[in-house]
Design a protein around this motif. Structure first.
Motif, short mmCIF file in Angstrom:
data_model
loop_
_atom_site.label_atom_id
_atom_site.label_comp_id
_atom_site.label_asym_id
_atom_site.label_seq_id
_atom_site.Cartn_x
_atom_site.Cartn_y
_atom_site.Cartn_z
N GLU A 241 37.74 -4.00 52.74
CA GLU A 241 38.52 -2.77 53.32
C GLU A 241 39.42 -3.26 54.14
OE1 GLU A 241 36.33 -0.23 55.48
OE2 GLU A 241 35.02 -1.74 56.57
N GLU A 246 43.61 1.09 58.31
CA GLU A 246 42.74 2.33 58.53
C GLU A 246 42.68 2.77 60.15
OE1 GLU A 246 38.88 1.55 56.95
OE2 GLU A 246 39.37 1.80 55.18
N GLU A 249 46.19 3.82 60.70
CA GLU A 249 46.34 5.52 60.47
C GLU A 249 45.47 6.56 60.90
OE1 GLU A 249 47.55 4.61 55.66
OE2 GLU A 249 45.39 4.75 56.12
N SER A 250 44.21 6.15 61.20
CA SER A 250 43.46 7.21 62.01
C SER A 250 44.03 7.56 63.40
CB SER A 250 42.09 6.81 62.10
OG SER A 250 41.91 5.36 62.82
N SER A 310 37.28 5.12 58.09
CA SER A 310 37.71 5.92 57.29
C SER A 310 37.01 7.36 57.40
CB SER A 310 37.06 5.40 55.88
OG SER A 310 35.72 5.08 55.79
N ASP A 311 35.91 7.31 58.14
CA ASP A 311 35.11 8.52 58.61
C ASP A 311 36.04 9.33 59.52
OD1 ASP A 311 33.21 8.34 56.76
OD2 ASP A 311 31.54 7.87 58.29
#
Length: 389
Positions: A241, A246, A249-250, A310-311
């Motif tokens: 990943e 990530e 972005e988060s 990702s969560d």
């Protein structure tokens, strides 16, 4: 065969040992030094061992091999080597990096300049220097983790790179591209991230490192063993990943969500003591927030509250704040930061500690403040105060 090949099982790559003329090495080294932004800095000292090395090289001494890394499959490189070492090196010059021997390389370049200035380009002195043989060892087929690991172990006698430098090297590719409308600004560009969608690369690297290390405090210089452990952890985290992307972005999604929830509302300095930021963007779009966010999500992953970065974006989408609560949230946050400023010897670190607790309260499903911005601001302050005061 004009080279010796050995397999490095630790980093899963091939090592090729060969001899080349100094002239052939100089032809590629200048390009390597110019192209690669994350080569080590040159050591400058008039009476250093490198000054002595220059004298020895002119006399034709044998020096330890200079180590290079090639980000290319071994099979391709090996077939090129079989056709000629010099041609293989020139063909792959854009993909070569000096792992060990940077100061020796600079010494060779200096000698070339000195001889050209003293004797001329066509002199026998410079010709003899060009024809002298040196040894190169080239690691081929390594990923970036392998390159960094070998660079660190080859340079154990020198001051090690900080983990931030290592992460910058790993993710330098991202500094030149937009990620879903996000722009990363490098220090070398001599500009700042002044726009809403822009982020300073150095600050994002610090925040990402906080995720890897589960520590919101700034990156400190570490010894070689700590650096290697950090890389091992990063290699484990990065399996399958793209966690740097990530993370960014988060983080940006959170800042954007709060700006939308508050409709860009700003406190009026005439009525409020604003020590940290008048709006959510001014509070959360800074390095203290980046590291607090990274450390918090990393720890929540460790305790099973989230499975990874990702969560986080779906959780951010569930955050809610009424328009009437925007003023209360901002004033509460600034009140907390005012108290921290008045009661902390290291204000920046204390702000990071508090924001780390804020994010943990906000995204921890077992917390009473779960997904509640106002409650998280209060409970995070209580946790900070009970631990540090």
């Amino acid at each position: 065969m004009n080279y010796i090949k050995m397999r490095d099982l630790r980093i899963d790559g091939d090592n090729y040992l060969m001899q080349v003329k100094i002239k052939d090495y100089l032809d590629i080294s200048r390009h390597i030094l110019k192209k690669n932004e994350f080569q080590r800095r040159r050591v400058r000292a008039a009476k250093s061992v490198y000054s002595l090395l220059k004298e020895d090289l002119i006399k034709g001494c044998v020096i330890p091999p200079i180590s290079l890394a090639l980000n290319k499959t071994s099979e391709t490189f090996e077939s090129q080597l079989n056709d000629g070492i010099s041609g293989a090196l020139l063909t792959n010059v854009d993909n070569l990096l000096i792992l060990d021997g940077l100061q020796r390389t600079y010494s060779l370049i200096d000698i070339e300049k000195d001889l050209q200035a003293e004797y001329g380009l066509e002199s026998s002195e410079i010709e003899n220097f060009y024809n002298h043989q040196i040894r190169l060892e080239i690691y081929s087929g390594l990923n970036k983790i392998g390159i960094l690991y070998r660079m660190l172990t080859l340079n154990t006698g020198q001051t090690p790179m900080s983990l931030r430098q290592q992460v910058e090297m790993l993710y330098l590719d991202y500094a030149d591209i937009d990620i879903d409308g996000i722009e990363i600004v490098k220090e070398s560009e001599s500009r700042s991230a002044t726009q809403y969608h822009q982020y300073n690369f150095k600050e994002i690297v610090e925040g990402f490192n906080s995720y890897i290390e589960r520590n919101e405090l700034p990156i400190a210089r570490q010894d070689i063993l700590d650096n290697i452990k950090g890389l091992e952890k990063l290699a484990h985290e990065n399996s399958g990943e793209d966690i740097f992307k990530e993370y960014l972005e988060s983080l940006h999604h959170f800042i954007d969500k709060l700006n939308n929830l508050t409709n860009g509302y700003e406190l009026d300095s005439e009525y409020y003591d604003i020590s940290f930021g008048a709006s959510t963007t001014k509070i959360f779009k800074r390095s203290q927030s980046f590291t607090g966010f990274g450390a918090a999500i990393g720890k929540l992953k460790d305790n099973g509250s989230v499975s990874g970065l990702s969560d986080v974006i779906p959780l951010i989408d569930q955050l809610n704040l009424s328009a009437d609560d925007s003023e209360e949230l901002l004033s509460k946050l600034n009140d907390n930061f005012n108290w921290i400023k008045d009661h902390s010897s290291k204000i920046g670190n204390a702000q990071r500690n508090y924001l780390h607790f804020f994010y943990r309260e906000l995204f921890n499903q077992d917390s009473e403040s779960y997904l509640d911005l106002l409650k998280s601001a209060t409970t995070a302050f209580n946790r900070y105060n009970s631990l540090y005061n």
